[in-house]
Structure formats: structure tokens, C-alpha cells
Design an enzyme around this catalytic site. Structure first.
Site, PDB file in Angstrom:
ATOM      1  N   CYS A 272     -45.332  -2.487  60.503  1.00 37.46           N
ATOM      2  CA  CYS A 272     -44.978  -1.214  61.141  1.00 37.46           C
ATOM      3  C   CYS A 272     -44.872  -1.285  62.664  1.00 37.46           C
ATOM      4  CB  CYS A 272     -46.001  -0.147  60.755  1.00 37.46           C
ATOM      5  SG  CYS A 272     -45.880   0.282  59.015  1.00 37.46           S
TER       6      CYS A 272
HETATM    7  N1  NAD Z   1     -47.345  -1.659  54.750  1.00 39.52           N
HETATM    8  C1  NAD Z   1     -47.665  -0.604  55.470  1.00 39.52           C
HETATM    9  O1  NAD Z   1     -48.779  -0.499  55.956  1.00 39.52           O
HETATM   10  C2  NAD Z   1     -46.656   0.528  55.702  1.00 39.52           C
HETATM   11  C3  NAD Z   1     -47.148   1.738  56.205  1.00 39.52           C
HETATM   12  C4  NAD Z   1     -46.262   2.784  56.418  1.00 39.52           C
HETATM   13  C5  NAD Z   1     -44.897   2.605  56.146  1.00 39.52           C
HETATM   14  N2  NAD Z   1     -44.454   1.409  55.674  1.00 39.52           N
HETATM   15  C6  NAD Z   1     -43.022   1.301  55.389  1.00 39.52           C
HETATM   16  O2  NAD Z   1     -42.825   1.362  53.978  1.00 39.52           O
HETATM   17  C7  NAD Z   1     -41.743   0.521  53.589  1.00 39.52           C
HETATM   18  C8  NAD Z   1     -42.212  -0.466  52.536  1.00 39.52           C
HETATM   19  O3  NAD Z   1     -43.189  -1.307  53.107  1.00 39.52           O
HETATM   20  P1  NAD Z   1     -44.217  -2.144  52.244  1.00 39.52           P
HETATM   21  O4  NAD Z   1     -45.252  -2.624  53.193  1.00 39.52           O
HETATM   22  O5  NAD Z   1     -44.636  -1.375  51.050  1.00 39.52           O
HETATM   23  O6  NAD Z   1     -43.289  -3.356  51.772  1.00 39.52           O
HETATM   24  P2  NAD Z   1     -43.637  -4.480  50.681  1.00 39.52           P
HETATM   25  O7  NAD Z   1     -42.880  -5.688  51.096  1.00 39.52           O
HETATM   26  O8  NAD Z   1     -45.108  -4.549  50.468  1.00 39.52           O
HETATM   27  O9  NAD Z   1     -43.010  -3.908  49.332  1.00 39.52           O
HETATM   28  C9  NAD Z   1     -41.659  -3.675  49.154  1.00 39.52           C
HETATM   29  C10 NAD Z   1     -41.306  -3.940  47.714  1.00 39.52           C
HETATM   30  O10 NAD Z   1     -39.933  -3.562  47.544  1.00 39.52           O
HETATM   31  C11 NAD Z   1     -39.339  -4.478  46.656  1.00 39.52           C
HETATM   32  N3  NAD Z   1     -37.891  -4.395  46.829  1.00 39.52           N
HETATM   33  C12 NAD Z   1     -37.109  -4.961  47.782  1.00 39.52           C
HETATM   34  N4  NAD Z   1     -35.828  -4.597  47.608  1.00 39.52           N
HETATM   35  C13 NAD Z   1     -35.781  -3.800  46.522  1.00 39.52           C
HETATM   36  C14 NAD Z   1     -34.751  -3.125  45.852  1.00 39.52           C
HETATM   37  N5  NAD Z   1     -33.501  -3.164  46.292  1.00 39.52           N
HETATM   38  N6  NAD Z   1     -35.047  -2.419  44.751  1.00 39.52           N
HETATM   39  C15 NAD Z   1     -36.340  -2.362  44.298  1.00 39.52           C
HETATM   40  N7  NAD Z   1     -37.375  -2.971  44.900  1.00 39.52           N
HETATM   41  C16 NAD Z   1     -37.097  -3.676  46.009  1.00 39.52           C
HETATM   42  C17 NAD Z   1     -39.957  -5.798  47.008  1.00 39.52           C
HETATM   43  O11 NAD Z   1     -39.841  -6.726  45.942  1.00 39.52           O
HETATM   44  C18 NAD Z   1     -41.419  -5.381  47.278  1.00 39.52           C
HETATM   45  O12 NAD Z   1     -42.211  -5.477  46.113  1.00 39.52           O
HETATM   46  C19 NAD Z   1     -41.241  -0.113  54.870  1.00 39.52           C
HETATM   47  O13 NAD Z   1     -40.178   0.639  55.379  1.00 39.52           O
HETATM   48  C20 NAD Z   1     -42.425  -0.017  55.802  1.00 39.52           C
HETATM   49  O14 NAD Z   1     -42.033   0.017  57.163  1.00 39.52           O
HETATM   50  C21 NAD Z   1     -45.319   0.374  55.423  1.00 39.52           C
END
Ligand code: NAD
Length: 465
Positions: A272
Site C-alpha cells: 500500500c
Molecule cells: N494487503 C493489504 O494490506 C491491503 C490493504 C488495503 C488495500 N489493499 C489493496 O487491495 C488490493 C488487493 O491486495 P492484496 O494484498 O489482497 O493482494 P494479494 O496479492 O494478497 O491477493 C490478490 C489475489 O488476487 C488474485 N488475482 C490476480 N488477478 C486475478 C484475476 N484477474 N481474477 C481473480 N483473481 C486474481 C491473485 O491470485 C491473489 O490471490 C490491492 O489493490 C491493494 O492495494 C491491500
């Protein structure tokens, strides 16, 4: 359409889809399932779906027992089959939003997820984007794709943005008790999205547009990035002045109003804070505006690993040693304490910079016993896997320098101070340890080494990078 969807949500008859089952998507899917919905998780990763269907969990904050129980009760399933989205009444999207090599938004995952939803969309469906992104994404990237299918947003289907605020490892705030902001393309979109999230999240905060909701997240994370940049600069200032930065911050934090405590460190990490502000900076570049606070904070924060390495170099020099050939034990590689995530971790930069200068670097992290090192090619050109060492008296004794990069709670800092010769403490983790064998060098303002003719050079007088 709206009334029917609202009643399906109210009666928990709606099937909820979650696209992307990572740090954000899996906890959210669990909340929907616990609220009584049938939940379908769609992820492109076969490994993730198989693991979840076996009742395991790859996310530290989600217990495997919870996944196993919901799978067994038939309330949660994970699949790589996108046609399952056609069975969903409401879908939340939590796919990655990384930056490209040129630090521009990489929208491939959001685009692919939107296309998968559009291919399976049906009248009466709600889609909510949760991935952090630039203002305008929901309206400019998602709405046209859904409408290509002949469905009008606000009438046939509903579309909203709701930023995820998950704070991995936070024992107090999790998905359910963290207020959730929601902004729809139309009022009807906001209304159904608010109804969906109100079913499983304690407080939902509606805003008037998707752009406002998108910008809320960017303001929150830019606020953190800028304040961390400020306090990192304060560490440099304190080092120049010979003042203990931690003492200054703790004393300032006694002010009961108008001050919020941030602490300096070796740099920022995670999915983030290092990335999100660049989404806004990019958007504003397209409008011919330069976001100066974002750029300056990013510059200061991204220089911190080099400053840490400079500290190591100066401290070793005081011991009549060079970085080249020294054994350096890096304690903590996760990007923050008590979690197992190394994405964008400053530890990776610290390790790379030390190795570029010829150090023999090993690591210890109770949460990350091994990790794939994307910066370094192994003998066969493949990425090298780094296997951590145990934190033993022998390992600590062997190290010419121990660098504390992440201050995990379970690490015995007294042992480090007792058994190591030199400790570079970037997190003030040893503050409560009593004096041991080690000379402890802090990120800012260190006493001169006793008996040495020349003192440790102030951090900020050194050149960076
Ligand atoms: N990790 C954090 O602390 C956090 C906090 C707030 C916001 N976010 C935001 O949330 C979003 C997701 O982050 P995250 O940390 O959960 O990511 P992550 O990498 O942990 O998980 C994302 C998942 O999406 C899957 N994926 C990718 N492309 C895909 C598709 N086309 N269809 C279906 N699944 C798909 C991946 O295989 C993975 O399992 C990002 O935009 C991030 O900036 C993350």
C-alpha cells in the site's frame, strides 16, 4: 432490480462473490460467509483455491479452522472457474494494483477481473471494486466494460467503489470493525453497496461518488507516507544535531491534541504505502499537476535503506572493518512487525545494497524462515531462495554487524545485545534492553564509540545512494 437485490441481501439469499482471495479478499469472503451469505471466491491461482478447499489458509489473519468450517458447511467455495461469477448477486473485487517499472499504474489485474465479471454479468448484479486505484477507475475502466454487455449501470446492474482498509497483523481492527467507505456510480448503486456491506461490517460510510471513495483511500495512504517521510527526515535532523529522535517523538506524543505519532525506520514496505500515492501522482500528471508532497515523501522514504547501509558501513569502519567481507545478520525481513509479508520490504533493499558492497548477508525472521530473492540470480540463473538462520549465540557471535530491520515482538532483543558485537538498530527495538556486549548504533544520534579517536559520522553528512 434494486428492490429485489436489496431484499435478497436483507434475507441473506444473495450469493456473494469475491474476486481475488489474498490479504484483502479472503478476510472479506470470510466476513460475508459468517454474515450468512453463500460465498464464492474466484481466484486465478489454482494453488490458492486448492489450498482453501482443503480447509487451509495462506493468510496469517484468517485461521484455517474458519476456512475449513465454512467450506464444510457449504457456505464458502473457492474456484478458478470464472463462470461461477454468473451465480453471484454481488461481487467484491480485491485483485492486485501494482506499479509498472516506470511507476505508472498497472491495471492489468483490474481489467482482467472486470472482463471476467462482464462476461458473466446478469441484470440485478452488484460489482464493487476494492483494489486501491486512481480516482476515475471505476467509472472509466469498469463501467464501459459492464455496459458493453447492454446493461445500464444504476438501472440493470450496480457499480461502486469501496476501499479496503485491512491492516494485516492488527490485533484490534479487522475487516468487521473497521468502518467502510462506499461510493456508487449512481445513488442506487451506493444504496445497494451500503446494504451489502452493512450486513457484515459494523460501520459503513457512504460518500457521493466513486471518485470520492477512490480518493479517500489515496488520502489515507498519502497521509501515512508523508508523515513517515517527515519523521524519517526528523531522524536525519536529529542525527545532525546529536539529539535522540525517539526521545523527541515520545515527548511530542504526550501532547493530547494536534500531534499524531509516527516513527522513523529503514523505509516503507507492503502493497500500500509505497505504491498507492503514486497512483494519485500519476493521475495528477495526466492533468498537468505535480503532487509535490507525494514526490518528496517518496524520495525521503526510498532513501532510508541506503542511509541504513551507510550507518552499517560507518559503524563497521569504527571497528576497523570494511563492509566488503563482513558478515551481516539482518534481523527481520517482513515490511513491518509481526506479519509474514515481504512485499516491497526495505529489508530487501538493505540486503541488496550490503551484498553489492561485498557483505556476506544472512537473515533471521520468525515469520519468514525462507523467501525467494527476486533481486539475485542463483547459479543456474534461477531466483535464489534465501533460507534464514536461527537466532543463536553462535550466529550472533559470528556476525560483524547485526542490523535490526523489523522489530517483531517475539524476538529476544536482550539476547541480541548480549551476544552480538555491533548492532545497528533501525527501530529502537533495543531501547528497553539493558547494556550488553554489543555496541548499539541507532538510526539517529549515537554516542561516540568510547576510546576511538574519531566518532561515528552523523548519518546525514554521508552521501546517499
Ligand atoms: N494487503 C493489504 O494490506 C491491503 C490493504 C488495503 C488495500 N489493499 C489493496 O487491495 C488490493 C488487493 O491486495 P492484496 O494484498 O489482497 O493482494 P494479494 O496479492 O494478497 O491477493 C490478490 C489475489 O488476487 C488474485 N488475482 C490476480 N488477478 C486475478 C484475476 N484477474 N481474477 C481473480 N483473481 C486474481 C491473485 O491470485 C491473489 O490471490 C490491492 O489493490 C491493494 O492495494 C491491500
Amino acid at each position: 432490480m434494486k428492490a429485489e437485490l436489496l431484499s435478497r441481501i436483507r434475507d441473506r439469499k444473495a450469493t456473494v462473490g469475491v474476486v481475488g482471495l489474498g490479504y484483502v479478499g479472503l478476510p472479506l469472503a470470510m466476513e460475508f460467509a459468517k454474515a450468512g451469505f453463500r460465498v464464492i471466491g474466484y481466484d486465478v491461482s489454482e494453488r490458492v483455491c486448492k489450498l482453501l478447499m482443503r480447509g487451509e489458509s495462506h493468510i496469517q489473519d484468517v485461521p484455517a479452522s474458519e476456512v475449513a468450517a465454512l467450506v464444510k458447511e457449504g457456505r464458502f467455495e473457492a474456484t478458478t472457474d470464472e463462470s461461477a461469477l454468473g451465480r453471484c448477486d454481488a461481487i467484491s473485487i480485491a485483485v492486485p494494483t501494482p506499479l509498472s517499472k516506470t511507476r505508472d499504474p498497472d491495471m492489468r489485474f483490474v481489467q482482467a477481473a472486470t472482463e471476467a465479471i462482464a462476461r458473466n454479468a446478469h441484470p440485478g448484479m452488484l460489482a464493487v471494486l476494492e483494489s486501491t486505484t486512481y480516482p476515475g477507475t471505476t467509472r472509466e475502466v469498469m463501467q464501459p466494460k459492464l455496459e458493453e454487455r447492454g446493461l445500464t449501470v444504476g438501472k440493470d446492474v450496480f457499480l461502486a467503489f469501496s476501499p479496503e482498509r485491512v491492516d494485516p497483523g492488527n490485533p484490534k481492527y479487522h475487516t468487521k470493525n473497521t468502518p467502510k467507505v462506499v461510493g456508487g456510480i449512481t445513488e442506487a448503486c451506493t444504496e445497494v453497496a451500503v446494504a451489502l456491506y452493512s450486513s457484515c461490517i459494523d460501520t459503513v460510510v457512504p460518500v457521493s461518488t466513486t471518485e470520492a471513495a477512490e480518493l479517500v483511500k489515496l488520502l489515507e495512504n498519502t497521509f501515512r507516507s508523508v508523515n513517515i517521510g517527515l519523521v524519517n527526515e526528523m531522524a536525519i535532523v536529529c542525527d545532525k544535531l546529536g539529539v535522540n529522535v525517539w526521545e523527541v517523538i515520545d515527548a511530542a506524543a504526550t501532547k493530547p491534541f494536534g500531534f499524531m505519532k509516527f516513527t522513523p525506520g529503514p523505509g516503507i514496505g507492503g502493497h500500500c504505502i509505497p505504491l498507492d500515492p503514486h497512483y494519485l501522482a500519476w493521475k495528477m500528471r495526466t492533468l498537468n499537476y505535480k503532487t509535490r508532497f507525494i514526490d518528496l515523501a517518496s524520495e525521503i522514504n526510498s532513501e532510508m535503506p541506503a542511509l541504513v547501509v551507510q550507518k552499517v558501513s560507518v559503524a563497521l569502519n569504527d571497528d576497523r572493518k570494511a563492509v566488503n567481507g563482513s558478515r551481516v545478520l539482518v534481523v527481520g525481513v517482513a515490511y513491518k512487525k509481526d506479519i509474514d509479508d515481504i512485499r516491497e520490504s526495505p529489508a530487501l533493499d538493505v540486503i541488496r545494497l550490503l551484498e553489492e558492497r561485498g557483505a556476506d548477508v544472512v537473515h533471521h525472521d520468525p515469520f519468514i524462515p525462507r523467501f525467494r530473492d527476486d533481486d539475485h540470480d542463483g547459479p543456474d540463473g534461477a531466483h535464489r531462495e534465501r533460507v534464514g538462520v536461527e537466532l543463536t549465540a553462535a550466529e550472533l557471535g559470528k556476525a560483524d554487524a547485526v542490523v535490526i530491520v523489523t522489530d517483531h515482538s517475539q524476538i529476544d532483543y536482550q539476547q541480541i545485545v548480549d551476544d552480538a558485537a555491533l548492532v545497528i538498530d533501525t527501530r529502537n527495538a533495543t531501547a528497553r534492553s539493558s547494556r550488553g556486549r554489543a555496541r548499539v548504533v541507532s538510526l539517529a544520534a549515537n554516542p561516540r564509540p568510547s576510546g576511538s579517536g574519531r566518532g561515528a559520522e552523523p548519518l546525514a553528512r554521508t552521501t546517499v545512494g
